[in-house]
Motif scaffolding. Structure first.
Motif, PDB file in Angstrom:
ATOM      1  N   LEU A 171      67.790  55.103  16.700  1.00  0.00           N
ATOM      2  CA  LEU A 171      68.281  53.889  17.356  1.00  0.00           C
ATOM      3  C   LEU A 171      68.605  52.793  16.336  1.00  0.00           C
ATOM      4  CD1 LEU A 171      65.919  53.788  20.465  1.00  0.00           C
ATOM      5  CD2 LEU A 171      68.363  54.295  20.444  1.00  0.00           C
ATOM      6  N   GLU A 172      67.794  52.683  15.301  1.00  0.00           N
ATOM      7  CA  GLU A 172      68.075  51.687  14.262  1.00  0.00           C
ATOM      8  C   GLU A 172      69.376  52.018  13.532  1.00  0.00           C
ATOM      9  OE1 GLU A 172      64.613  51.379  11.787  1.00  0.00           O
ATOM     10  OE2 GLU A 172      63.536  50.171  13.258  1.00  0.00           O
ATOM     11  N   ALA A 173      69.620  53.307  13.269  1.00  0.00           N
ATOM     12  CA  ALA A 173      70.881  53.718  12.635  1.00  0.00           C
ATOM     13  C   ALA A 173      72.061  53.396  13.549  1.00  0.00           C
ATOM     14  CB  ALA A 173      70.846  55.208  12.307  1.00  0.00           C
ATOM     15  N   LYS A 174      71.883  53.633  14.842  1.00  0.00           N
ATOM     16  CA  LYS A 174      72.943  53.331  15.811  1.00  0.00           C
ATOM     17  C   LYS A 174      73.214  51.826  15.855  1.00  0.00           C
ATOM     18  CE  LYS A 174      74.391  54.512  20.494  1.00  0.00           C
ATOM     19  NZ  LYS A 174      74.030  55.217  21.719  1.00  0.00           N
ATOM     20  N   ILE A 175      72.157  51.031  15.775  1.00  0.00           N
ATOM     21  CA  ILE A 175      72.325  49.572  15.753  1.00  0.00           C
ATOM     22  C   ILE A 175      73.142  49.153  14.542  1.00  0.00           C
ATOM     23  CG2 ILE A 175      71.070  47.397  15.370  1.00  0.00           C
ATOM     24  CD1 ILE A 175      68.869  48.489  17.186  1.00  0.00           C
ATOM     25  N   LYS A 176      72.826  49.721  13.377  1.00  0.00           N
ATOM     26  CA  LYS A 176      73.583  49.389  12.159  1.00  0.00           C
ATOM     27  C   LYS A 176      75.051  49.748  12.313  1.00  0.00           C
ATOM     28  CE  LYS A 176      69.981  49.638   8.656  1.00  0.00           C
ATOM     29  NZ  LYS A 176      69.502  50.323   7.452  1.00  0.00           N
ATOM     30  N   LEU A 177      75.313  50.941  12.850  1.00  0.00           N
ATOM     31  CA  LEU A 177      76.688  51.397  13.040  1.00  0.00           C
ATOM     32  C   LEU A 177      77.432  50.486  14.008  1.00  0.00           C
ATOM     33  CD1 LEU A 177      78.796  53.685  12.510  1.00  0.00           C
ATOM     34  CD2 LEU A 177      77.916  54.747  14.594  1.00  0.00           C
ATOM     35  N   LEU A 178      76.819  50.164  15.125  1.00  0.00           N
ATOM     36  CA  LEU A 178      77.472  49.308  16.115  1.00  0.00           C
ATOM     37  C   LEU A 178      77.664  47.885  15.590  1.00  0.00           C
ATOM     38  CD1 LEU A 178      75.716  50.554  19.370  1.00  0.00           C
ATOM     39  CD2 LEU A 178      78.077  50.948  18.679  1.00  0.00           C
ATOM     40  N   LEU A 195      49.635  62.420  18.489  1.00  0.00           N
ATOM     41  CA  LEU A 195      50.293  62.433  17.186  1.00  0.00           C
ATOM     42  C   LEU A 195      51.732  62.931  17.316  1.00  0.00           C
ATOM     43  CD1 LEU A 195      49.926  61.951  14.159  1.00  0.00           C
ATOM     44  CD2 LEU A 195      49.183  64.322  13.949  1.00  0.00           C
ATOM     45  N   GLN A 196      51.931  63.971  18.120  1.00  0.00           N
ATOM     46  CA  GLN A 196      53.274  64.498  18.333  1.00  0.00           C
ATOM     47  C   GLN A 196      54.158  63.443  19.005  1.00  0.00           C
ATOM     48  OE1 GLN A 196      53.324  68.026  20.745  1.00  0.00           O
ATOM     49  NE2 GLN A 196      55.492  68.418  20.425  1.00  0.00           N
ATOM     50  N   ARG A 197      53.621  62.744  19.987  1.00  0.00           N
ATOM     51  CA  ARG A 197      54.384  61.691  20.680  1.00  0.00           C
ATOM     52  C   ARG A 197      54.729  60.561  19.715  1.00  0.00           C
ATOM     53  NH1 ARG A 197      58.081  60.151  24.021  1.00  0.00           N
ATOM     54  NH2 ARG A 197      57.588  58.349  25.271  1.00  0.00           N
ATOM     55  N   VAL A 198      53.805  60.203  18.840  1.00  0.00           N
ATOM     56  CA  VAL A 198      54.056  59.158  17.840  1.00  0.00           C
ATOM     57  C   VAL A 198      55.211  59.577  16.942  1.00  0.00           C
ATOM     58  CG1 VAL A 198      53.094  58.059  15.771  1.00  0.00           C
ATOM     59  CG2 VAL A 198      51.759  58.136  17.864  1.00  0.00           C
ATOM     60  N   ASN A 199      55.195  60.834  16.492  1.00  0.00           N
ATOM     61  CA  ASN A 199      56.269  61.317  15.624  1.00  0.00           C
ATOM     62  C   ASN A 199      57.618  61.316  16.348  1.00  0.00           C
ATOM     63  OD1 ASN A 199      54.616  61.672  13.381  1.00  0.00           O
ATOM     64  ND2 ASN A 199      54.062  63.745  13.979  1.00  0.00           N
ATOM     65  N   GLN A 200      57.622  61.736  17.619  1.00  0.00           N
ATOM     66  CA  GLN A 200      58.866  61.708  18.397  1.00  0.00           C
ATOM     67  C   GLN A 200      59.399  60.287  18.514  1.00  0.00           C
ATOM     68  OE1 GLN A 200      57.739  63.418  22.156  1.00  0.00           O
ATOM     69  NE2 GLN A 200      58.175  65.521  21.525  1.00  0.00           N
ATOM     70  N   LEU A 201      58.514  59.354  18.793  1.00  0.00           N
ATOM     71  CA  LEU A 201      58.945  57.962  18.943  1.00  0.00           C
ATOM     72  C   LEU A 201      59.450  57.384  17.624  1.00  0.00           C
ATOM     73  CD1 LEU A 201      56.171  56.627  21.350  1.00  0.00           C
ATOM     74  CD2 LEU A 201      58.573  57.041  21.895  1.00  0.00           C
ATOM     75  N   LYS A 202      58.833  57.781  16.507  1.00  0.00           N
ATOM     76  CA  LYS A 202      59.310  57.326  15.193  1.00  0.00           C
ATOM     77  C   LYS A 202      60.727  57.831  14.936  1.00  0.00           C
ATOM     78  CE  LYS A 202      54.991  56.728  12.631  1.00  0.00           C
ATOM     79  NZ  LYS A 202      54.157  57.236  11.522  1.00  0.00           N
ATOM     80  N   GLU A 203      60.957  59.119  15.237  1.00  0.00           N
ATOM     81  CA  GLU A 203      62.291  59.689  15.035  1.00  0.00           C
ATOM     82  C   GLU A 203      63.314  58.989  15.926  1.00  0.00           C
ATOM     83  OE1 GLU A 203      62.038  63.885  15.708  1.00  0.00           O
ATOM     84  OE2 GLU A 203      60.746  64.224  13.965  1.00  0.00           O
ATOM     85  N   GLU A 204      62.949  58.773  17.177  1.00  0.00           N
ATOM     86  CA  GLU A 204      63.871  58.097  18.098  1.00  0.00           C
ATOM     87  C   GLU A 204      64.153  56.675  17.621  1.00  0.00           C
ATOM     88  OE1 GLU A 204      64.292  56.881  22.823  1.00  0.00           O
ATOM     89  OE2 GLU A 204      62.438  57.797  22.115  1.00  0.00           O
ATOM     90  N   ASN A 205      63.138  56.008  17.113  1.00  0.00           N
ATOM     91  CA  ASN A 205      63.297  54.650  16.605  1.00  0.00           C
ATOM     92  C   ASN A 205      64.259  54.635  15.414  1.00  0.00           C
ATOM     93  OD1 ASN A 205      62.721  51.878  16.625  1.00  0.00           O
ATOM     94  ND2 ASN A 205      61.165  52.125  15.050  1.00  0.00           N
TER      95      ASN A 205
END
Length: 149
Positions: free
Chosen positions: A104-111, A91-101
């Motif tokens: 990354l999606e915000a970075k994609i929008k910015l770029l 569950l902790q790993r899932v939450n970390q991956l969600k945050e990272e995702n």
């Protein structure tokens, strides 16, 4: 139409026999069947060491029984804690991956926005250069060539 069939039984592994049948007249091929070999109905054969232990029933009031139950209870508790910890880690790993995702999606929008702005600037600059460049006409080159002579 006559049907001639033969059945051969061969002893197998783990108490299972394989019956091979051959059908001559029917033209159909039959698949070998697995059937239990013994009267016990098949299943897993117990290890020799465990068979001897199960042959004598254990007294529920004996010290050996209590020790076994205690060890078993501790093993069950340990297994459940391990399972619970694994679920929490997942569950902790899932939450970390969600945050990272999300990052990354915000970075994609910015770029993507930055790329769009840079494309627009480039196209505007290229358009301005094209407007400022005067095409070379054939008249100018002919006049300058004849004027030099």
């Amino acid at each position: 139409m006559s049907k001639i069939s033969q059945q051969n039984s061969t002893p197998g592994v783990n108490g299972i026999s394989v019956i091979h049948t051959q059908a001559h007249a029917s033209g159909l091929q039959q698949v070998p069947q697995l059937v239990p070999a013994g009267p016990g109905g098949g299943g897993k054969a117990a290890a020799p060491s465990k068979q001897s232990k199960k042959s004598s029933p254990m007294d529920r009031n004996s010290d050996e029984y209590r020790q076994r139950r205690e060890r078993n209870n501790m093993a069950v508790k340990k297994s459940r804690l391990k399972s619970k910890q694994k679920a929490q880690d997942t569950l902790q790993r899932v939450n970390q991956l969600k945050e990272e995702n999300e990052r990354l999606e915000a970075k994609i929008k910015l770029l993507t926005k930055e790329l769009s702005v840079l494309k627009d600037l480039f196209l505007e600059h290229a358009h301005n250069l094209a407007d400022n460049v005067q095409p070379i006409s054939t008249e100018n080159t002919t006049d300058s060539d004849s004027a030099g002579q």
